[in-house]
Every structure is written in structure tokens, then in C-alpha cells.
Scaffold this motif. Sequence first.
Motif, short mmCIF file in Angstrom:
data_model
loop_
_atom_site.label_atom_id
_atom_site.label_comp_id
_atom_site.label_asym_id
_atom_site.label_seq_id
_atom_site.Cartn_x
_atom_site.Cartn_y
_atom_site.Cartn_z
N LYS A 58 0.83 -1.21 0.00
CA LYS A 58 0.00 0.00 0.00
C LYS A 58 0.86 1.25 0.00
O LYS A 58 0.42 2.32 -0.42
CB LYS A 58 -0.93 -0.01 1.22
CG LYS A 58 -1.93 -1.15 1.22
CD LYS A 58 -2.81 -1.11 2.46
CE LYS A 58 -3.81 -2.26 2.46
NZ LYS A 58 -4.66 -2.26 3.70
N LYS A 59 2.09 1.14 0.51
CA LYS A 59 3.07 2.23 0.52
C LYS A 59 4.45 1.61 0.32
O LYS A 59 4.73 0.57 0.91
CB LYS A 59 3.02 3.01 1.84
CG LYS A 59 1.71 3.70 2.15
CD LYS A 59 1.79 4.50 3.45
CE LYS A 59 1.97 3.62 4.67
NZ LYS A 59 1.97 4.40 5.93
N ILE A 95 0.13 3.92 -5.90
CA ILE A 95 0.70 3.49 -4.62
C ILE A 95 1.64 4.59 -4.12
O ILE A 95 2.60 4.94 -4.83
CB ILE A 95 1.45 2.16 -4.76
CG1 ILE A 95 0.50 1.05 -5.22
CG2 ILE A 95 2.12 1.77 -3.44
CD1 ILE A 95 1.18 -0.27 -5.49
N PRO A 96 1.41 5.17 -2.95
CA PRO A 96 2.28 6.22 -2.44
C PRO A 96 3.74 5.76 -2.34
O PRO A 96 4.01 4.64 -1.89
CB PRO A 96 1.70 6.53 -1.05
CG PRO A 96 0.26 6.14 -1.16
CD PRO A 96 0.25 4.94 -2.06
N HIS A 118 7.65 6.67 -0.94
CA HIS A 118 8.54 7.43 -0.07
C HIS A 118 9.93 7.40 -0.68
O HIS A 118 10.51 6.32 -0.86
CB HIS A 118 8.57 6.83 1.32
CG HIS A 118 7.33 7.07 2.12
ND1 HIS A 118 7.32 7.74 3.33
CD2 HIS A 118 6.03 6.74 1.87
CE1 HIS A 118 6.09 7.80 3.80
NE2 HIS A 118 5.29 7.18 2.93
N GLU A 174 7.34 4.34 9.19
CA GLU A 174 6.32 4.77 8.22
C GLU A 174 5.39 3.63 7.80
O GLU A 174 4.49 3.83 6.99
CB GLU A 174 7.00 5.36 6.98
CG GLU A 174 7.85 6.59 7.26
CD GLU A 174 7.05 7.76 7.79
OE1 GLU A 174 5.86 7.88 7.40
OE2 GLU A 174 7.61 8.55 8.58
N LEU A 185 5.87 0.94 5.88
CA LEU A 185 5.93 0.73 4.44
C LEU A 185 5.96 -0.76 4.13
O LEU A 185 6.36 -1.58 4.95
CB LEU A 185 7.16 1.44 3.86
CG LEU A 185 7.27 2.93 4.22
CD1 LEU A 185 8.51 3.55 3.59
CD2 LEU A 185 6.02 3.68 3.78
#
Length: 284
Positions: free
Chosen positions: A163-164, A191-192, A194, A244, A246
Amino acid sequence: MKHIFACIDGSPSSEAVCDAGAWVSQRVGRKLILLHVLDKKVFPTRTDLSGNLGVDTRDHLLDELAELDARRSKLALEAGKRQLQVAVARVKTKGVDSPETLQRHGHFVESLAELQEDTRLLVLGRQGEAHDSGEGIGSNLENVIRTLSCRILITPPDFIPPKKVLLAYDASPTAKKVLYIVSRSPLFKGIPIHLLIVGESSEEKQRLLDEAREQLEKEGHAGVITALKPGEVEETMLGYLADEELDMIIMGAYGHSRIRQFLVGSTTTNLLRKSPVPILLMRQ
């Protein structure tokens, strides 16, 4: 057209490999091929019978060993076919309508290298069938990473669609190429992402992060987050990953900074062993 290859065997990791392969195949719209390699190393070395045995006795034992090898090979191939059938059934439940299967008999790394020209992405479990512990990584994995130039997704025993994701960045030529591929690929659309640089804070590094973020946003990636963190690469990446929450790490296999030293050094196996999430290694 290049395909997605997912390497399965009799290990518990095969379920995660199937799930990851199905996810990638559907995201990028490429054919999924389930691959089983019967590695020659599973067979014991032929016993040396050149000692004091008589000729007739030696020949008789050689014939028996040859027959035994043939039977074992046949049984192993049949077991592999059964494993492929189970894998096909699993990926169909994940939405892959027409997966293909392929079975090879040979050295594992060499077999993968022969298929490299047809491989868009290779999915591997962190531990294979021959691994007898719940910790560490499979014996073939590091050789595969060092030998092959294709993209490799390495999954732990459980795979959950991300999802991240975390994209490790150092602004090297390889990292910029990885950024370009990720920005244009459908794999992570929606999808976000980073973006993380590990190093001491500076205006130059922040500028590089901002440029990378802009490139991703230009290709339609919304909600890109940038971070610049000091510290050691392995510890910092895993800490940021946990903080985070992730679900995947993306990184180039070579660069010019500490990330390059990290990836080609002994700590490669540490990251693969410690990471609770899949790792996508990109060398092209």
C-alpha cells in the motif's frame, strides 16, 4: 515480449512467490510463467568406486547407482510437476486466468541466466526448499543477485500487496535510471512512494530529492514523500521502513555512494534477512 517468472519449489515460500508473481503480472499486464528448476545439486556426487573392488562388482554397483539416479530424477520431476499444478491453482485464485508453467533440469542460477532475455521481472522466495531454518536466506539467492541483470523481487514467507513503498535513492546514474523506470511503470501507479536518501542533510541532497519527487509527480504519482536521514544505510532504511509502516523496498543494485558499498558487500544478506517486506532489486 518479456514475461514475469516466478520460481517455485516445495518450500513454504512458494505460496508467497505465487502471490507476488500474480500481483506483478496483473499490475504490469505481462504473462506469468511459473518456473520449477530441478537443480542438479540435489543429486549426490557419484561414489568413487575406483578402489579395490573387482571389475564385475564395480560395474554392477555403477549400474545400480545409475538406475537409482534415474528413479530419483523421475520422482523429483514428478514432484516438481505437482508443485507447478498447485502453484497454477493458487495464482488463479489471485486473478491470473492463464498462467503458464516451465520446468527445467540443471543448475539453478545457470537456468535462470538462460531465461534472462525473456524475463521482465523474476520473483524469488527469500528461502528455498533446501533451506532448513526459519532464519537467513537461501543459498542460491546471493548468487542470483550477483549473476543476473534482470529485475528481481525477493519476498519473505508472506506476501501482501503493498500500500506504501520505499524507494532508496542516492542520485547516482543507476538510481536515476531506477527512478525513471518506476515513474513510468504501471507497477506502482496509485501506490504512495517514499523517497529516501541516507546521508547528512544538505541543500544539494534536498534539491536532488525534490527533483526526483517532481519526476514522479510528472508521471502521475501523487502523494510522493521525501526524506533525508543520517546514519548507516541498513539501520536507517529499516528504521524508516518501520516508522512509516511501508510494505516494500525498491532499490538499484548498484550506485556510486554508500548504497553501492552496502549492496555489493556483506550487509546485502543482512538486509534481505532482516527486512519484513519484499525487496525489489533493479539493475536495468
